[in-house]
Design an enzyme around this catalytic site. Structure first.
Site, short mmCIF file in Angstrom:
data_model
loop_
_atom_site.label_atom_id
_atom_site.label_comp_id
_atom_site.label_asym_id
_atom_site.label_seq_id
_atom_site.Cartn_x
_atom_site.Cartn_y
_atom_site.Cartn_z
N ARG A 14 -5.36 -3.65 -16.23
CA ARG A 14 -6.44 -4.62 -16.02
C ARG A 14 -7.79 -4.17 -16.57
O ARG A 14 -8.76 -4.93 -16.55
CB ARG A 14 -6.57 -4.95 -14.52
CG ARG A 14 -5.46 -5.89 -14.05
CD ARG A 14 -5.78 -6.46 -12.69
NE ARG A 14 -5.52 -5.50 -11.63
CZ ARG A 14 -6.25 -5.43 -10.51
NH1 ARG A 14 -7.29 -6.21 -10.33
NH2 ARG A 14 -5.95 -4.54 -9.59
N GLU A 151 4.06 -0.58 2.85
CA GLU A 151 3.38 -1.18 1.70
C GLU A 151 3.32 -2.70 1.87
O GLU A 151 4.21 -3.30 2.50
CB GLU A 151 4.10 -0.82 0.40
CG GLU A 151 4.01 0.65 0.04
CD GLU A 151 2.56 1.11 -0.10
OE1 GLU A 151 1.83 0.57 -0.93
OE2 GLU A 151 2.16 2.01 0.68
C1 UD1 Z 1 -1.16 3.07 -3.12
C2 UD1 Z 1 -0.51 3.36 -1.78
C3 UD1 Z 1 -1.04 2.34 -0.75
C4 UD1 Z 1 -2.56 2.42 -0.67
C5 UD1 Z 1 -3.18 2.24 -2.05
C6 UD1 Z 1 -4.65 2.52 -2.00
C7 UD1 Z 1 1.71 4.20 -2.29
C8 UD1 Z 1 3.16 3.89 -2.38
N1 UD1 Z 1 0.92 3.20 -1.91
O1 UD1 Z 1 -0.73 1.78 -3.51
O2 UD1 Z 1 -0.50 2.61 0.53
O3 UD1 Z 1 -3.05 1.45 0.23
O4 UD1 Z 1 -2.58 3.16 -2.99
O5 UD1 Z 1 -5.21 2.20 -3.22
O6 UD1 Z 1 1.33 5.32 -2.55
N2 UD1 Z 1 0.20 6.84 -9.86
C9 UD1 Z 1 0.78 7.84 -10.58
N3 UD1 Z 1 2.12 7.79 -10.83
C10 UD1 Z 1 2.89 6.76 -10.35
C11 UD1 Z 1 2.28 5.73 -9.63
C12 UD1 Z 1 0.94 5.80 -9.37
O7 UD1 Z 1 0.13 8.78 -11.01
O8 UD1 Z 1 4.09 6.80 -10.62
C13 UD1 Z 1 -1.23 6.88 -9.60
C14 UD1 Z 1 -1.97 5.73 -10.26
O9 UD1 Z 1 -2.46 6.11 -11.50
C15 UD1 Z 1 -3.09 5.46 -9.27
C16 UD1 Z 1 -2.53 5.91 -7.93
O10 UD1 Z 1 -1.43 6.74 -8.22
O11 UD1 Z 1 -4.20 6.24 -9.52
C17 UD1 Z 1 -2.15 4.78 -7.02
O12 UD1 Z 1 -1.15 4.03 -7.67
P1 UD1 Z 1 -1.04 2.47 -7.46
O13 UD1 Z 1 0.19 1.99 -8.11
O14 UD1 Z 1 -2.32 1.84 -7.82
O15 UD1 Z 1 -0.85 2.42 -5.87
P2 UD1 Z 1 -0.94 1.15 -5.00
O16 UD1 Z 1 0.24 0.29 -5.27
O17 UD1 Z 1 -2.26 0.56 -5.07
#
Ligand code: UD1
Ligand code: CA
Length: 452
Positions: A14, A151
């Site tokens: 985004r 989640e």
């Molecule tokens: C996550 C949390 C959620 C919380 C939210 C807060 C989990 C499963 N959920 O959800 O409970 O309320 O953050 O913002 O953790 N990332 C990686 N590798 C991955 C996936 C993500 O490095 O495989 C990093 C992303 O770059 C990002 C962060 O982790 O910086 C969070 O990932 P994102 O997918 O945005 O998490 P949410 O679904 O928002």
């Protein structure tokens, strides 16, 4: 001591950008650098960054940071990301999880969280949200103890009504964390390995799950779009302005100052609207900065006034100097006390002695200018022959007439006067008048041509 794992593998679709999300800047600094700086302000012994999307760009941008990179390709979830970092973590100290796209978490908040972890407790940073949509919900049992995080996409109707949400930031004892990470499954609505599932595993193992809250909700906001980035920039700007005001700095408008680095100020400093400060800047007592100035990596002495639209970069300015309007100080400009640098004057890699004036339309580069020198309008030090740079020395009390060119290397002796319009190619002796210009002649009786 602690391990810190910063998750930064996600794509950031985004942002609509070719740049990896965590390399967008807030207050002039990469989003992830804000996070790394916070981590370094703690007693961090091991700092790991999980990279994935555009990993090479992120790694090269952070090449000078002392961090260990872990590559996560493909990205199978936050739990998977921490799993990959797990082998690097020191088991004797706890592990804090931070996010490369959550830049404004305050160190004092993290310290409060840290205080709640031990070998039998982990700690979560949570916030209450009037609209919790999208976030993981903190589920508590009848006694109010945290039992799991669910989640958004996996939540029941009752769970969706919970307003306490997971910020994602947590700290856990490392041995147990590694064990729980091994037990994660991806049987959930998103088919991901959720870090958040660690909480239910910890609760089942009888671990205590403490919660802590940030002082302000913005501390845990993440950046997913340019709009959110702009919003956090505004919040950050207001915070910096408030800190300056609290320290006694006068600001014409707290919403119209941008500090992209470290600005420190003495007493009774005043800053007019639309100024930008970058890098490390110090303004001593009673300094006044006029509207629309850009000041980078510069120190300004007590009582100096910088008039509007001036640009100062890498300069050291003494006390009671007058700079601008429309002045440009470039790196290694060193101005003594009581100097005047006026409009459309550029000073580069030069020292200007006490009480000297360069007031109008001049270029002073690679020069050493003594005290009480007057450099007239339009004077240029010709420091560059197209290949090499040369020095100009102007000794104390010299007067350089307007529109003169001093072709370096050249020395103007103390008390020398250079007649206006001179092109000086040889040293000018002290206390004498030196002229180097065409002689003025008058052709008597000359007539202008007339149209035939
Ligand atoms: C996550 C949390 C959620 C919380 C939210 C807060 C989990 C499963 N959920 O959800 O409970 O309320 O953050 O913002 O953790 N990332 C990686 N590798 C991955 C996936 C993500 O490095 O495989 C990093 C992303 O770059 C990002 C962060 O982790 O910086 C969070 O990932 P994102 O997918 O945005 O998490 P949410 O679904 O928002
Ligand atoms: Ca997600």
């Amino acid at each position: 001591m602690l391990n810190v794992v910063v998750l930064a593998a996600g794509k950031g679709t985004r942002m609509c950008s070719n740049k990896p999300k965590v390399l967008h800047t807030l207050a002039g600094k990469f989003l992830i650098s804000h996070v790394l700086d916070a981590a370094r302000s703690l007693d961090t012994s091991k700092l790991c960054v999980v990279v994935g999307h555009e990993a090479e760009q992120v790694k090269s941008a952070l090449a000078n940071d002392e961090v260990v990179f872990v590559e996560q390709v493909p990205q199978l979830g936050t739990g998977h990301a921490v799993q990959l970092a797990a082998p690097l973590l020191d088991e004797r100290v706890p592990t804090l999880i931070l996010y490369g796209d959550v830049p404004l978490t305050q160190v004092r908040t993290l310290k409060r969280l840290l205080a709640k972890v031990d070998s039998r407790h982990l700690a979560l940073l949570t916030v209450q949200m009037s609209d919790p949509t999208g976030y993981g919900r903190i589920v508590r049992d009848a006694q109010g103890k945290v039992s799991k995080i669910v989640e958004q996409k996996d939540a029941s109707v009752d769970e969706l009504a919970i307003s306490e949400v997971n910020t994602g930031i947590l700290i856990a004892p490392t041995v147990a964390l590694k064990k729980w990470l091994m037990q994660l499954s991806n049987k959930n609505a998103q088919g991901e390995y959720y870090l958040t599932d660690v909480i239910a595993l910890a609760a089942n193992d009888g671990f205590g799950i403490a919660t802590e809250h940030p002082d302000a909700q913005w501390e845990t906001l993440g950046v997913n779009s340019k709009a959110q980035l702009a919003q956090l920039e505004t919040i950050h700007r207001a915070q910096v302005a408030q800190r300056l005001l609290d320290a006694g700095v006068g600001l014409a408008d707290p919403m119209r100052i941008d500090v992209r680095g470290d600005l420190t100020c003495g007493m009774d400093v005043f800053i007019d609207v639309n100024c930008v400060f970058e890098g490390v800047v110090h303004l001593d007592d009673n300094v006044k900065i006029g509207a629309n100035c850009v000041v980078r990596n510069t120190q300004i002495g007590a009582g100096t006034e910088v008039a509007p639209f001036s640009h100062l970069d890498g300069a050291i300015v003494g006390q009671k100097a007058k700079i601008g309007p429309y002045a440009r100080l470039r790196p290694e400009a060193v101005l003594a006390n009581d100097t005047h640098i006026g409009n459309f004057v550029e000073v580069k890699k030069s020292t200007i002695g006490e009480g000297s004036k360069v007031n109008h339309l001049a270029y002073v580069g690679d020069a050493t200018v003594g005290a009480k020198v007057n450099i007239g309008a339009g004077v240029i030090t010709c420091n560059y022959d197209g290949v090499n740079k040369f020095q100009t020395i102007i000794e104390d009390g010299a007067f350089i007439g307007s529109d003169s060119q001093l072709v370096a290397p050249v020395t103007i002796g103390a008390g020398a006067t250079i007649g206006a319009g001179s092109t000086v190619t040889k040293d000018a002796p002290a206390n004498e008048l030196t002229l180097a210009r065409g002689k003025q002649v008058t052709i008597r009786g000359w007539k202008r041509p007339v149209k035939r």
